[in-house]
Write a protein that holds these residues in place. Sequence first.
Motif, mmCIF file in Angstrom:
data_model
loop_
_atom_site.group_PDB
_atom_site.id
_atom_site.type_symbol
_atom_site.label_atom_id
_atom_site.label_comp_id
_atom_site.label_asym_id
_atom_site.label_seq_id
_atom_site.Cartn_x
_atom_site.Cartn_y
_atom_site.Cartn_z
ATOM 1 N N ASN A 125 33.421 24.799 11.153
ATOM 2 C CA ASN A 125 32.827 23.655 10.460
ATOM 3 C C ASN A 125 32.208 24.138 9.153
ATOM 4 O O ASN A 125 32.212 25.331 8.857
ATOM 5 N N ALA A 126 31.679 23.199 8.386
ATOM 6 C CA ALA A 126 31.162 23.525 7.050
ATOM 7 C C ALA A 126 29.981 24.476 7.088
ATOM 8 O O ALA A 126 29.833 25.323 6.209
ATOM 9 N N THR A 127 29.133 24.386 8.107
ATOM 10 C CA THR A 127 27.966 25.259 8.136
ATOM 11 C C THR A 127 28.344 26.708 8.427
ATOM 12 O O THR A 127 27.570 27.617 8.151
ATOM 13 N N ALA A 128 29.518 26.950 8.952
ATOM 14 C CA ALA A 128 29.981 28.321 9.159
ATOM 15 C C ALA A 128 30.391 28.969 7.839
ATOM 16 O O ALA A 128 30.281 30.176 7.672
ATOM 17 N N LEU A 129 30.877 28.189 6.883
ATOM 18 C CA LEU A 129 31.291 28.706 5.576
ATOM 19 C C LEU A 129 30.152 28.649 4.564
ATOM 20 O O LEU A 129 29.938 29.583 3.811
ATOM 21 N N PHE A 130 29.432 27.547 4.553
ATOM 22 C CA PHE A 130 28.323 27.358 3.619
ATOM 23 C C PHE A 130 27.029 27.570 4.395
ATOM 24 O O PHE A 130 26.490 26.645 4.987
ATOM 25 N N ARG A 131 26.542 28.789 4.424
ATOM 26 C CA ARG A 131 25.474 29.215 5.337
ATOM 27 C C ARG A 131 24.197 28.390 5.250
ATOM 28 O O ARG A 131 23.545 28.193 6.255
ATOM 29 N N ASN A 132 23.827 27.912 4.090
ATOM 30 C CA ASN A 132 22.558 27.182 3.990
ATOM 31 C C ASN A 132 22.755 25.669 3.896
ATOM 32 O O ASN A 132 21.888 24.951 3.449
ATOM 33 N N LEU A 133 23.891 25.163 4.343
ATOM 34 C CA LEU A 133 24.139 23.723 4.395
ATOM 35 C C LEU A 133 23.523 23.179 5.678
ATOM 36 O O LEU A 133 23.835 23.628 6.763
ATOM 37 N N LYS A 134 22.645 22.226 5.560
ATOM 38 C CA LYS A 134 21.950 21.671 6.719
ATOM 39 C C LYS A 134 22.380 20.237 6.979
ATOM 40 O O LYS A 134 22.549 19.458 6.062
ATOM 41 N N GLY A 135 22.595 19.908 8.248
ATOM 42 C CA GLY A 135 22.808 18.531 8.658
ATOM 43 C C GLY A 135 24.231 18.017 8.577
ATOM 44 O O GLY A 135 24.552 17.007 9.158
#
Length: 193
Positions: free
Chosen positions: A142-152
């Motif tokens: 998912n996106a949080t696995a690639l963009f480490r500081n993306l929340k929610g």
Amino acid sequence: CPHGTAIAVGTKAGAVHICRWKDGEWCHWFADGPGNLQEPGRGPRFYAVRGLTFLDTHHLVAGLGPGYFRALELREEGLIPGAYVRATLSDTPRPYQDRIQELAPLHRHGTAGCDVLGLTPSDRLYCLRQRGEELKCRTYANATALFRNLKGSTRVVGAVALRDCGYILTDDGRICRIAPRASGEDFEIVSST
């Protein structure tokens, strides 16, 4: 293409058409079969070209099926299909949820290469990295696995590279400016609206 002198279109039949501005007129080139490939243990397989993007003025990449990428080189004599690169999938691919539906250049490294994001209808993302002649691909759940500081948010629904910056659009409506992390393995959110 990055300099606005070529247009590429992929078809459901697995072909790629290129129109290139040359000597004051549009020239048409055609490559039949970039979507046809041999899958290990499964034999011949056909995939529609679902995503297509230029890496630079002479190279483009096609996105096919669940995590397949094929490099193509634009030469004076025409379009030359290259090797396939496949993302590593840790589980069984889900044919419709995990197939590439769009490719977006995410970050250009001048003449050194490009990062391309493969978007799917599900949360899964593919990130293809080009460095010179080398192509590597990683799969992210998912996106949080690639963009480490993306929340929610877990899904990226759009992406674009403008100049030296990349931007993503998340499923909750945020536009985020991104940059590669120092490790080069993933990205971080620089700003978000």
